[in-house]
Scaffold this active site. Structure first.
Site, mmCIF file in Angstrom:
data_model
loop_
_atom_site.group_PDB
_atom_site.id
_atom_site.type_symbol
_atom_site.label_atom_id
_atom_site.label_comp_id
_atom_site.label_asym_id
_atom_site.label_seq_id
_atom_site.Cartn_x
_atom_site.Cartn_y
_atom_site.Cartn_z
ATOM 1 N N GLU A 127 -34.859 16.853 -25.387
ATOM 2 C CA GLU A 127 -35.893 15.851 -25.676
ATOM 3 C C GLU A 127 -36.608 15.395 -24.410
ATOM 4 O O GLU A 127 -37.819 15.136 -24.438
ATOM 5 C CB GLU A 127 -35.275 14.658 -26.417
ATOM 6 N N HIS A 129 -39.400 17.673 -23.576
ATOM 7 C CA HIS A 129 -40.638 17.485 -24.339
ATOM 8 C C HIS A 129 -41.626 16.559 -23.624
ATOM 9 O O HIS A 129 -42.806 16.526 -23.977
ATOM 10 C CB HIS A 129 -40.328 16.923 -25.718
ATOM 11 N N TYR A 168 -38.390 27.446 -31.992
ATOM 12 C CA TYR A 168 -37.518 27.165 -30.866
ATOM 13 C C TYR A 168 -37.121 28.438 -30.107
ATOM 14 O O TYR A 168 -37.170 28.477 -28.880
ATOM 15 C CB TYR A 168 -36.239 26.464 -31.342
#
Length: 626
Positions: free
Chosen positions: A367, A370, A450
């Protein structure tokens, strides 16, 4: 007739030239919001002022807003999708017995009661003080403007909104399985993006997002015993406290005050998210470049130790990303236990907080990644999920491998290649041009986004060389930070860095379901020399690295350039002798070359010893002389 055709052709040519030469532009939205939270009934009221700048060459007569909470209602498109898709997200369904006694999966949304659903209702919408017409359709608000917005002009929208926080089904919600009170993601009326492709007013069906760059000024009024973590910088930290106050400051609340108003400013972002809970522990750790890393997690002895161990690791991960891609541009990032998987937001993430350290570390690393591939390089997640999820997976795997120190793997993406091969063999692969909402099943979507997105980069390192790939990521970051890059942009960054022609690579890998399959067809004696014949079986072309090992323990490599690339990559192993052969044209399915040694001294020949070329049938990539 000929004259008309000629004029039409000239007109088309001029329009095409204009389209090619049109300068880059993107819209801008500055939000001011004030919201008050009723924590007992999970209701909130707010006001929003939005200054919208139309930087496009178009005159706009309508605008669209996302009303994401409306997805969490029985009969919504998200609910319908859970009924129709073959493999619904396990977090969004529950197992029940059907009429025939067999176990079936039931949408958790369809059983929500009126006080459990999510909603966002808009009233009093005005443009520059004049009432505008609105129409709500599911998760989209359509606004017919009171006056057109001309190119290169600004207008101000104001509105009131009433919302209800749903029982948490996915991402946003209340009182989830980990006991977090409020996970407030995608909670406000969010202006849809308008770009060179037009409006992106996609309904919310549990996939990804696309937003308008801007600045957020947000005030949240909530009961004083709740701690908030989220996007932006807290402006009144020494009045709020809750772990934000400066060292040595003692925060004293007014005696009669039952609520606090938190004032956040988030500059140059395209989203704003927050979470709140009474039992959050709030730690602050200094990260690289003087960035404050905030950690919010439930005060639970079972999870506290893991979060404490996580903190110094995330300092290392951020430092790695800074060097691998580019410097994190904000002065704060928050890791927040939100209780539902992991999801990236501006300057923060909401993520699961329980479980083993390895799982929390993997989620936090992904995360945080990102922040580069979505919240700085803001590609359209809905149309090109492989660009943010895949590129983030690439740097996540690289970072986690770096943390292993002396135990680093030579190919940290090996697992990704195996998952991709499974997808191909399943027959369920769809091209990466498929919109994220319209994959037939969830698993092929996940692997395509992904895994295959990750391989786009790792395999690009095979195609142009790892040093060129590393330079490509930095060039891509510098050229497109705070913009909305497209697939062509990463391709062009790689071309500018390497000098290779890569249109074929983007087309075959990302726009088709073509696969790579090369094989060693034959090794034959030819007057004391070995003639090696290779064949291209799959549709997708590739340059070829080939390693030859001899019976005396020595080895050498051969490199076959791909003709359409017009490029020779640097030797990936400078300590090993490499011979560059004639290029291989795609239309020729077979290719032969001569090794100036007898076949009897050859022990083994291997296509792509690195394992970075995603050849779907690796068995025919190896020839052993027995």
């Amino acid at each position: 007739m000929r004259k008309i055709i000629l004029l039409s052709f000239l007109s088309f040519g001029l329009n095409a030239a204009f389209a090619q030469n049109a300068p880059y532009w993107q819209q801008h939205a500055d939000y001011k919001m004030e919201v008050s939270m009723d924590v007992k009934n999970y209701l909130y009221k707010g006001k929003q002022e939005l200054v919208y700048t139309n930087n496009s060459p178009d005159t706009l007569r309508k605008v669209f807003y996302h009303l994401y909470p409306n997805a969490f209602q029985p009969g919504s498109e998200m609910d319908a999708r859970l009924h129709s898709i073959k493999d619904p997200d396990g977090r969004m369904v529950t197992k029940v017995k059907g009429a025939d006694g067999k176990e079936v999966k039931q949408s958790r949304i369809e059983t929500l009661k009126p006080n459990e659903i999510g909603f966002l209702k808009i009233t009093n919408f005005k443009q520059d003080g004049v009432t505008a017409q609105t129409r709500t359709s599911g998760t989209i608000l359509e606004v017919t403007l009171a006056k057109p917005i001309l190119p290169n002009s600004k207008t101000t929208f104001t509105l009131d909104f009433d919302g209800q926080v749903p029982v948490q089904i996915r991402r946003s919600g209340r009182n989830n399985t980990e006991g977090v009170a409020l996970s407030m993601s995608q909670w406000y009326p969010k202006l849809a993006e308008f770009d060179f492709e037009g409006w992106h007013a996609d309904p919310y069906i549990a996939r990804e997002f696309h937003g308008v760059w801007g600045n957020f000024d947000v005030k949240i009024t909530i009961d004083e015993d709740y701690t908030i973590g989220g996007s932006g910088y807290l402006q009144d930290k020494n009045q709020i406290g809750h772990g934000y106050q400066d060292a040595g400051v003692t925060v004293v609340y007014p005696k009669k005050a039952k609520t606090l108003t938190w004032h956040f400013i988030a500059p140059n972002v395209h989203d704003f998210t927050w979470a709140a809970d009474k039992a959050y522990t709030h730690d602050v750790v200094k990260g690289p470049n003087d960035v404050d890393l905030h950690f919010f997690y439930k005060n639970d002895p079972k999870t506290t130790e893991n979060w404490k161990q996580l903190e110094p690791l995330m300092v290392k991960v951020m430092d790695y990303y800074n060097h691998k891609v580019g410097p994190y541009p904000y002065k704060q990032y928050s890791f927040i236990q939100g209780g539902d998987g992991g999801m990236e937001y501006a300057m923060c993430t909401l993520m699961l907080g329980s479980g083993k350290l390895e799982g929390i570390l993997g989620t936090a690393t992904h995360e945080l990644g990102h922040s580069w591939f979505q919240h700085i390089l803001a590609s359209n997640e809905s149309k090109h999920p492989w660009m943010d999820e895949g590129f983030t997976t690439y740097i996540e795997d690289s970072a986690l491998n770096e943390l292993k120190g002396d135990k680093k793997e030579e190919n940290p993406f090996k697992g990704a290649y195996g998952a991709y091969y499974q997808l191909v063999n399943s027959g369920k692969e769809q091209p990466q041009t498929t919109h994220g909402d319209r994959y037939d099943e969830n698993r092929p979507y996940s692997i395509s986004s992904y895994v295959k997105g990750c391989i786009f980069l790792s395999q690009l390192g095979y195609v142009i060389g790892q040093e060129n790939l590393d330079a490509t990521l930095k060039r891509y970051f510098n050229d497109f930070k705070f913009k909305h890059p497209t697939p062509n942009d990463i391709k062009r960054s790689a071309e500018r860095v390497s000098g290779a022609e890569l249109d074929w690579y983007l087309i075959d890998w990302a726009e088709t379901a073509n696969t790579i399959d090369y094989g060693i067809k034959d090794v034959a004696d030819n007057a004391g020399k070995a003639t090696v014949t290779l064949e291209r079986i799959g549709r997708m072309p590739m340059p070829i690295d080939l390693k030859v090992e001899y019976t005396d323990g020595t080895s050498e490599t051969f490199y076959i350039p791909l003709r359409m690339m017009n490029f020779i990559k640097p030797n990936p192993n400078p300590n090993v002798k490499r011979t560059v052969l004639e290029d291989w044209a795609w239309a020729q399915s077979n290719y032969s070359f001569i090794i100036d040694k007898n076949k009897t001294v050859i022990k083994k020949i291997t296509i792509d010893p690195s394992g970075l070329m995603a050849d779907i049938k690796p068995a025919n990539n190896v020839f052993e002389v027995k």
